[in-house]
Design a protein around this motif. Structure first.
Motif, PDB file in Angstrom:
ATOM      1  N   GLU A 106       0.926  -1.001  -0.184  1.00 46.17           N
ATOM      2  CA  GLU A 106      -0.117  -0.035   0.038  1.00 46.17           C
ATOM      3  C   GLU A 106       0.968   1.106  -0.092  1.00 46.17           C
ATOM      4  O   GLU A 106       1.891   1.208   0.516  1.00 46.17           O
ATOM      5  N   GLU A 141       3.493  -2.334  10.701  1.00 48.17           N
ATOM      6  CA  GLU A 141       2.748  -2.608   9.433  1.00 48.17           C
ATOM      7  C   GLU A 141       3.865  -1.704   8.453  1.00 48.17           C
ATOM      8  O   GLU A 141       3.614  -2.156   7.104  1.00 48.17           O
ATOM      9  N   TYR A 179     -19.743   3.511   9.307  1.00 46.78           N
ATOM     10  CA  TYR A 179     -18.456   3.174   8.789  1.00 46.78           C
ATOM     11  C   TYR A 179     -17.763   4.326   8.332  1.00 46.78           C
ATOM     12  O   TYR A 179     -18.410   5.175   7.766  1.00 46.78           O
ATOM     13  N   ALA A 183     -11.812   3.786   9.116  1.00 39.48           N
ATOM     14  CA  ALA A 183     -10.522   3.631   9.976  1.00 39.48           C
ATOM     15  C   ALA A 183     -11.151   2.447  11.076  1.00 39.48           C
ATOM     16  O   ALA A 183     -12.053   2.859  11.531  1.00 39.48           O
ATOM     17  N   PHE A 226     -18.194  -4.994  13.961  1.00 39.20           N
ATOM     18  CA  PHE A 226     -17.362  -4.549  12.574  1.00 39.20           C
ATOM     19  C   PHE A 226     -16.878  -5.749  12.025  1.00 39.20           C
ATOM     20  O   PHE A 226     -16.232  -6.706  12.477  1.00 39.20           O
ATOM     21  N   TYR A 230     -14.419  -6.891   8.542  1.00 40.33           N
ATOM     22  CA  TYR A 230     -13.765  -6.595   7.128  1.00 40.33           C
ATOM     23  C   TYR A 230     -13.436  -7.935   6.439  1.00 40.33           C
ATOM     24  O   TYR A 230     -12.577  -8.743   7.024  1.00 40.33           O
ATOM     25  N   LEU A 277      -7.169  -6.787   6.311  1.00 42.25           N
ATOM     26  CA  LEU A 277      -6.412  -6.041   7.603  1.00 42.25           C
ATOM     27  C   LEU A 277      -5.351  -7.356   7.866  1.00 42.25           C
ATOM     28  O   LEU A 277      -5.543  -8.265   7.836  1.00 42.25           O
ATOM     29  N   ARG A 278      -4.533  -6.699   8.840  1.00 42.98           N
ATOM     30  CA  ARG A 278      -3.173  -7.470   9.027  1.00 42.98           C
ATOM     31  C   ARG A 278      -3.399  -8.221  10.603  1.00 42.98           C
ATOM     32  O   ARG A 278      -3.784  -7.522  11.607  1.00 42.98           O
ATOM     33  N   GLU A 290      -3.483  -5.283  13.450  1.00 41.01           N
ATOM     34  CA  GLU A 290      -4.712  -4.788  13.310  1.00 41.01           C
ATOM     35  C   GLU A 290      -5.557  -6.099  14.163  1.00 41.01           C
ATOM     36  O   GLU A 290      -6.296  -5.912  15.015  1.00 41.01           O
TER      37      GLU A 290
HETATM   38  O1  LIG Z   1     -10.901   1.850   2.338  1.00 38.30           O
HETATM   39  P1  LIG Z   1     -11.650   0.403   2.951  1.00 38.30           P
HETATM   40  O2  LIG Z   1     -11.460  -0.743   1.856  1.00 38.30           O
HETATM   41  O3  LIG Z   1     -12.870   0.718   3.557  1.00 38.30           O
HETATM   42  O4  LIG Z   1     -10.532   0.016   4.221  1.00 38.30           O
HETATM   43  C1  LIG Z   1     -10.515   0.763   5.269  1.00 38.30           C
HETATM   44  C2  LIG Z   1      -9.799  -0.239   6.033  1.00 38.30           C
HETATM   45  O5  LIG Z   1      -8.560  -0.214   5.968  1.00 38.30           O
HETATM   46  C3  LIG Z   1      -7.740   0.444   7.038  1.00 38.30           C
HETATM   47  O6  LIG Z   1      -7.526   1.868   6.713  1.00 38.30           O
HETATM   48  C4  LIG Z   1      -6.416  -0.239   6.917  1.00 38.30           C
HETATM   49  O7  LIG Z   1      -5.489   0.285   7.789  1.00 38.30           O
HETATM   50  P2  LIG Z   1      -4.146   1.353   7.469  1.00 38.30           P
HETATM   51  O8  LIG Z   1      -4.707   2.751   7.055  1.00 38.30           O
HETATM   52  O9  LIG Z   1      -3.433   0.915   8.797  1.00 38.30           O
HETATM   53  O10 LIG Z   1      -3.776   0.585   6.127  1.00 38.30           O
HETATM   54  C5  LIG Z   1      -8.493   0.230   8.119  1.00 38.30           C
HETATM   55  O11 LIG Z   1      -8.438   1.071   9.204  1.00 38.30           O
HETATM   56  C6  LIG Z   1      -9.940   0.223   8.045  1.00 38.30           C
HETATM   57  O12 LIG Z   1     -10.858  -0.463   8.308  1.00 38.30           O
END
Ligand SMILES: O=P(O)(O)OC[C@H]1O[C@](O)(COP(=O)(O)O)[C@@H](O)[C@@H]1O
Ligand SMILES: [Mg+2]
Ligand SMILES: [Mg+2]
Length: 288
Positions: free
Chosen positions: A41, A70, A200, A203, A218, A220, A231-232, A236
């Protein structure tokens, strides 16, 4: 209120001080850089900066043997052995950093593992997050309890102890995009959206904090295009799973607690679902 384990207390007070600086330092660091993190990313200037600040401070703590985040490919070895007396720290320095552009909420996530990284979530001795909302707060889960603090001037002030998820769920938030959800997850989501209110924000930390405050779920999920989701696990999934389970809820990868997954890789991804136990049970009851 201080944490009874002195190393964890040292970690938490160091993160409290650093988080105040991170928040102030976001001004002027809203852009991206021409680099990718180990998950592929694009990194924000603030991601790298927050990671370096945390690494510099946390690796100085006696009793910390490893630091990982990360934003860096490998574990930083600080000399002590996490398979012996020391702990290892895993951080998401800025969770939701794409929200910098639109000036929406973000956070810093941390897990303190009593094992070398990558480690199972059930080796965590503490985990928590700082939420940069209108007020900077920290939610901290230890073996004893879950507490909420308000942060000001680098200090933390206890505002709620023995936090538990409200029994009646109210909110839900699912990431990844409907067109990319597997059919079974979509069917579950369709059910939930008739029962709960959507929240939603992009973050995880801010969305999970609403679940902790109001009750709900919640998620993902694994996606059609990316079965392990986004998510890792180390940075996370595990820390957030630990917080929610300590608060009386459940975490899941769709089949079982996130804390019971044996990791193969530091940066591996996992579907993440956290919330009221009854909702996570229902999710797991659907074959995927
Ligand atoms: O843009 P999307 O696909 O909704 O993803 C949001 C998700 O990605 C994240 O931003 C990933 O975390 P990072 O910003 O640390 O990479 C999560 O906090 C959030 O839940
Ligand atoms: Mg994140
Ligand atoms: Mg991040």
């Amino acid at each position: 209120m201080t944490v009874s384990d002195p190393v964890v207390e040292d970690v938490v007070s160091t993160i409290s001080r650093t988080a105040t600086e991170i928040r102030q330092g976001l001004v002027g660091r809203r852009g991206t850089v021409d680099e990718e993190n180990p998950s592929g990313e694009t990194q924000a200037e603030a991601d790298i900066w927050a990671d370096e600040l945390l690494e510099g401070r946390l690796t100085e703590i006696d009793g910390i043997g490893e630091y990982a985040s990360e934003e860096r490919a490998t574990v930083v070895d600080c000399g002590a052995d996490p398979d012996g007396d020391a702990y290892a720290i895993a951080c998401d320095p800025l969770d939701g950093s794409s929200n910098l552009k639109s000036n929406n909420a973000m956070g810093t996530i941390f897990g303190v593992y009593d094992a070398a990284l990558p480690a199972r979530g059930d080796t965590l001795v503490a985990a928590g997050y700082v939420l940069y909302g209108p007020i900077t707060t920290m939610v901290l889960a230890t073996e004893e309890s879950v507490s909420v603090y308000e942060m000001s001037g680098g200090e933390r002030r206890l505002v709620q102890s023995d936090v538990t998820l409200p029994e009646e769920p109210v909110v839900y938030g699912f990431g990844g995009g409907v067109s990319n959800w597997p059919d079974e997850f979509e069917a579950f989501a369709r059910e939930i959206e008739t029962e709960l209110k959507l929240r939603y924000g992009g973050a995880m930390i801010a969305d999970v904090n609403q679940v902790l405050t109001y009750g709900g779920i919640f998620g993902y999920p694994g996606l059609e295009s990316r079965p392990a989701g986004k998510l890792r696990l180390q940075f996370e999934g595990n820390p957030i799973g630990y917080v929610v389970e300590r608060a009386g809820g459940r975490s899941s990868n769709g089949h079982r607690s996130l804390l019971t997954i044996d990791p193969d890789d530091l940066h591996e991804r996992t579907p993440v679902h956290v919330g009221n136990a009854e909702l996570i049970d229902r999710l797991e009851d659907r074959p995927t």
